[in-house]
Scaffold this motif. Structure first.
Motif, PDB file in Angstrom:
ATOM      1  N   HIS A  51       0.931  -1.305   0.044  1.00 41.26           N
ATOM      2  CA  HIS A  51      -0.115   0.017   0.116  1.00 41.26           C
ATOM      3  C   HIS A  51       0.917   1.398   0.074  1.00 41.26           C
ATOM      4  N   GLY A  52       2.057   1.149  -0.565  1.00 41.80           N
ATOM      5  CA  GLY A  52       3.070   2.280  -0.640  1.00 41.80           C
ATOM      6  C   GLY A  52       3.326   2.784   0.969  1.00 41.80           C
ATOM      7  N   ARG A  53       3.309   2.375   1.866  1.00 40.61           N
ATOM      8  CA  ARG A  53       3.607   2.717   3.322  1.00 40.61           C
ATOM      9  C   ARG A  53       4.920   2.408   3.715  1.00 40.61           C
ATOM     10  N   GLY A  54       5.498   3.262   4.373  1.00 42.75           N
ATOM     11  CA  GLY A  54       6.978   3.197   4.902  1.00 42.75           C
ATOM     12  C   GLY A  54       6.569   2.502   6.292  1.00 42.75           C
ATOM     13  N   GLU A  55       7.880   2.385   7.107  1.00 45.16           N
ATOM     14  CA  GLU A  55       7.644   1.700   8.258  1.00 45.16           C
ATOM     15  C   GLU A  55       7.013   2.675   9.112  1.00 45.16           C
ATOM     16  N   LEU A  56       6.509   1.652  10.075  1.00 44.33           N
ATOM     17  CA  LEU A  56       5.901   2.263  11.112  1.00 44.33           C
ATOM     18  C   LEU A  56       6.498   3.121  12.406  1.00 44.33           C
ATOM     19  N   ALA A  57       6.166   4.299  12.674  1.00 47.80           N
ATOM     20  CA  ALA A  57       6.655   4.966  13.828  1.00 47.80           C
ATOM     21  C   ALA A  57       5.709   5.776  14.741  1.00 47.80           C
ATOM     22  N   ALA A  58       6.253   5.902  16.126  1.00 54.29           N
ATOM     23  CA  ALA A  58       5.331   6.619  16.805  1.00 54.29           C
ATOM     24  C   ALA A  58       5.475   7.906  16.551  1.00 54.29           C
ATOM     25  N   GLU A  59       4.078   8.789  16.877  1.00 60.30           N
ATOM     26  CA  GLU A  59       4.170  10.146  16.482  1.00 60.30           C
ATOM     27  C   GLU A  59       3.768  11.101  18.066  1.00 60.30           C
ATOM     28  N   ARG A  60       3.605  10.530  18.942  1.00 62.56           N
ATOM     29  CA  ARG A  60       3.745  11.179  20.174  1.00 62.56           C
ATOM     30  C   ARG A  60       3.557  10.230  21.217  1.00 62.56           C
ATOM     31  N   LEU A  61       3.669  10.758  22.622  1.00 61.34           N
ATOM     32  CA  LEU A  61       3.509   9.823  23.915  1.00 61.34           C
ATOM     33  C   LEU A  61       2.434  10.226  24.892  1.00 61.34           C
ATOM     34  N   ASP A  62       1.368   9.802  24.751  1.00 61.35           N
ATOM     35  CA  ASP A  62       0.340  10.103  25.590  1.00 61.35           C
ATOM     36  C   ASP A  62       0.318   8.974  26.783  1.00 61.35           C
ATOM     37  N   THR A  63       0.395   7.940  26.571  1.00 60.76           N
ATOM     38  CA  THR A  63      -0.050   6.574  27.481  1.00 60.76           C
ATOM     39  C   THR A  63       0.990   6.000  27.802  1.00 60.76           C
ATOM     40  N   LEU A  64       1.217   5.819  29.152  1.00 57.80           N
ATOM     41  CA  LEU A  64       2.076   4.815  29.817  1.00 57.80           C
ATOM     42  C   LEU A  64       0.995   3.377  30.003  1.00 57.80           C
ATOM     43  N   GLN A  65       1.228   2.349  29.398  1.00 56.72           N
ATOM     44  CA  GLN A  65       0.540   1.177  29.622  1.00 56.72           C
ATOM     45  C   GLN A  65       1.290   0.296  30.367  1.00 56.72           C
ATOM     46  N   VAL A  66       0.748   0.052  31.499  1.00 62.63           N
ATOM     47  CA  VAL A  66       1.606  -0.715  32.585  1.00 62.63           C
ATOM     48  C   VAL A  66       1.020  -1.986  32.544  1.00 62.63           C
ATOM     49  N   ASN A  67       1.653  -3.149  32.212  1.00 65.22           N
ATOM     50  CA  ASN A  67       1.310  -4.692  32.640  1.00 65.22           C
ATOM     51  C   ASN A  67       1.956  -5.027  33.848  1.00 65.22           C
ATOM     52  N   VAL A  68       1.160  -5.089  34.910  1.00 67.67           N
ATOM     53  CA  VAL A  68       1.787  -5.277  36.226  1.00 67.67           C
ATOM     54  C   VAL A  68       1.738  -6.757  36.625  1.00 67.67           C
ATOM     55  N   GLY A  69       1.415  -7.492  35.444  1.00 71.37           N
ATOM     56  CA  GLY A  69       1.770  -9.107  35.940  1.00 71.37           C
ATOM     57  C   GLY A  69       0.686  -9.857  35.207  1.00 71.37           C
ATOM     58  N   ARG A  70       0.879 -11.046  35.304  1.00 71.82           N
ATOM     59  CA  ARG A  70      -0.059 -12.414  34.631  1.00 71.82           C
ATOM     60  C   ARG A  70      -0.971 -12.795  35.780  1.00 71.82           C
ATOM     61  N   LEU A  71      -0.977 -12.403  37.176  1.00 67.56           N
ATOM     62  CA  LEU A  71      -1.921 -12.964  37.946  1.00 67.56           C
ATOM     63  C   LEU A  71      -3.177 -12.847  37.627  1.00 67.56           C
ATOM     64  N   CYS A  72      -4.204 -13.456  37.584  1.00 67.16           N
ATOM     65  CA  CYS A  72      -5.574 -13.352  37.273  1.00 67.16           C
ATOM     66  C   CYS A  72      -6.501 -14.316  38.015  1.00 67.16           C
ATOM     67  N   ASN A  73      -7.616 -14.049  38.243  1.00 62.47           N
ATOM     68  CA  ASN A  73      -8.632 -15.067  38.855  1.00 62.47           C
ATOM     69  C   ASN A  73      -9.616 -15.695  37.599  1.00 62.47           C
ATOM     70  N   GLN A  74      -8.990 -15.224  36.239  1.00 58.14           N
ATOM     71  CA  GLN A  74      -9.778 -16.132  35.367  1.00 58.14           C
ATOM     72  C   GLN A  74      -8.701 -16.894  34.448  1.00 58.14           C
ATOM     73  N   VAL A  75      -9.014 -17.875  33.618  1.00 53.97           N
ATOM     74  CA  VAL A  75      -8.213 -18.429  32.572  1.00 53.97           C
ATOM     75  C   VAL A  75      -9.053 -18.552  31.249  1.00 53.97           C
ATOM     76  N   CYS A  76      -9.029 -17.450  30.454  1.00 48.79           N
ATOM     77  CA  CYS A  76      -9.932 -17.400  29.335  1.00 48.79           C
ATOM     78  C   CYS A  76      -9.074 -17.966  28.150  1.00 48.79           C
ATOM     79  N   ARG A  77      -9.790 -18.493  27.340  1.00 48.00           N
ATOM     80  CA  ARG A  77      -9.379 -19.076  26.228  1.00 48.00           C
ATOM     81  C   ARG A  77      -8.482 -18.299  25.170  1.00 48.00           C
ATOM     82  N   HIS A  78      -8.904 -17.044  24.825  1.00 54.86           N
ATOM     83  CA  HIS A  78      -8.562 -16.135  24.024  1.00 54.86           C
ATOM     84  C   HIS A  78      -7.214 -15.413  24.692  1.00 54.86           C
ATOM     85  N   CYS A  79      -7.266 -15.425  25.977  1.00 58.34           N
ATOM     86  CA  CYS A  79      -6.136 -14.799  26.718  1.00 58.34           C
ATOM     87  C   CYS A  79      -4.993 -14.589  25.733  1.00 58.34           C
ATOM     88  N   HIS A  80      -4.545 -13.220  25.550  1.00 57.58           N
ATOM     89  CA  HIS A  80      -2.894 -13.260  24.992  1.00 57.58           C
ATOM     90  C   HIS A  80      -1.778 -12.770  25.848  1.00 57.58           C
TER      91      HIS A  80
END
Ligand code: SF4
Ligand code: SF4
Length: 325
Positions: free
Chosen positions: A16-45
């Motif tokens: 599609h004639g696009r170059g490599e992907l690059a960030a354009e700003r930084l608004d959000t810090l997404q923090v994954n605090v860990g894999r402990l969960c009370n569920q076990v979903c089939r689709h869990c990534h």
């Protein structure tokens, strides 16, 4: 690291004639605090579950303290807390308090049933007091489809969690945002987000009296537990073809990796939660750990991609905030 050969996502960009992907700003810090969960979903990534208790897969207090410093510095506008069930990490409430003190908006990616867990009886009130936006996963408005994906009894627990939030004003008050997240229960793309939201509103709001603000439709990413299921069921190649054939260049502008950085439990930085789960760090040319955080550099970084990125650009596109086009 990405392979030297051109991956399927890069092939689509080039086509599609696009170059490599690059960030354009930084608004959000997404923090994954860990894999402990009370569920076990089939689709869990993230392969989360009650068995994921190790210090190697859950954020400890040292890394959480560095995250807290970054949040207090005013470097980002939004703190997006995810897991696992992020609320089960002992640092969760401290991070929320720090962010709110600094005037940073907080999003909690909540599985709803965690609100009913022993020891979490005051969680809903805590979130409401701090005006935390709740982004609640609910794969479908029917018991059978939800329980098939998330486990027996999860639908009913989710409704109890939603009612608890509604009683506090979530879903009806503007300052108590409650958004639901839908994802398909199989190897297909989500339908039209507006049409699905109308369906959810008819069944949940009109039918069961549950209030919510918006529905986000998220594409299942071909990684981790969902990828295993695709392989086991013989659907992997056909699903990848569905994603590739539905490539939508208009979705590129809204990709979350363009304005977000993802922090792993050990403090390493990634372009998004999906890359984090695949062990793909940010580019070698930018800071790779939260202790070296530099918002100006990270806001202009090249984004590391691989074939799974096709999940973000298929159809209406997909991000943590649902469709992007
Ligand atoms: S999808 Fe969410 S609720 Fe389900 S196991 Fe994974 S982290 Fe837990
Ligand atoms: S998976 Fe999606 S959000 Fe992550 S780097 Fe690829 S395109 Fe960006």
């Amino acid at each position: 690291m990405p392979s030297c050969s051109v991956n399927r996502f890069e092939q689509a960009l080039r086509k599609h004639g696009r170059g490599e992907l690059a960030a354009e700003r930084l608004d959000t810090l997404q923090v994954n605090v860990g894999r402990l969960c009370n569920q076990v979903c089939r689709h869990c990534h993230v392969d989360a579950g009650p068995h994921q208790t190790g210090a190697d897969v859950n954020m400890g207090p040292e890394v959480a303290a560095i995250v807290e410093r970054v949040v207090r510095s005013g470097a980002v506008r939004v703190l997006d807390l995810t897991g696992g069930a992020p609320e089960l990490n002992p640092s969760f409430r401290r991070l929320v308090e720090a962010a709110r003190d600094a005037g940073v908006h907080v999003m909690d990616r909540c599985n709803l049933s965690v609100l009913l867990q022993p020891g979490q009886e005051d969680l809903a009130a805590f979130l409401a007091d701090r005006r935390v936006e709740v982004v609640a996963s609910l794969p479908f408005y029917r018991r059978d489809r939800t329980d098939r994906q998330r486990g027996a009894g999860v639908f009913d627990q989710s409704l109890l969690g939603l009612r608890r939030l509604n009683e506090l004003g979530y879903g009806s008050r503007d300052d108590l945002r409650l958004n639901l997240v839908y994802n398909p229960t199989g190897a297909f793309l989500p339908g039209d987000q507006h049409a699905l939201e109308r369906e959810f509103r008819r069944e949940l709001t009109d039918g069961l009296g549950i209030a919510f603000h918006q529905l986000f439709c998220i594409t299942n990413m071909p990684i981790a537990r969902f990828a295993e299921w695709l392989h086991r069921s013989g659907n992997y190649e056909s699903y990848m073809a569905v994603l590739a054939n539905a490539f939508n260049p208009a979705a590129l502008e809204g990709l979350m990796c363009r304005n977000l950085i993802s922090v792993a439990p050990d403090g390493t930085l990634h372009d998004c939660d999906f890359n984090q789960m695949l062990g793909l760090p940010v580019s070698a040319h930018v800071p790779r750990h939260i202790r070296e955080f530099d918002s100006a550099v990270l806001a202009r970084r090249p984004v590391v991609t691989d074939s799974h990125c096709l999940g973000c650009t298929a159809g209406a596109g997909s991000s943590c905030g649902g469709a992007v086009t």
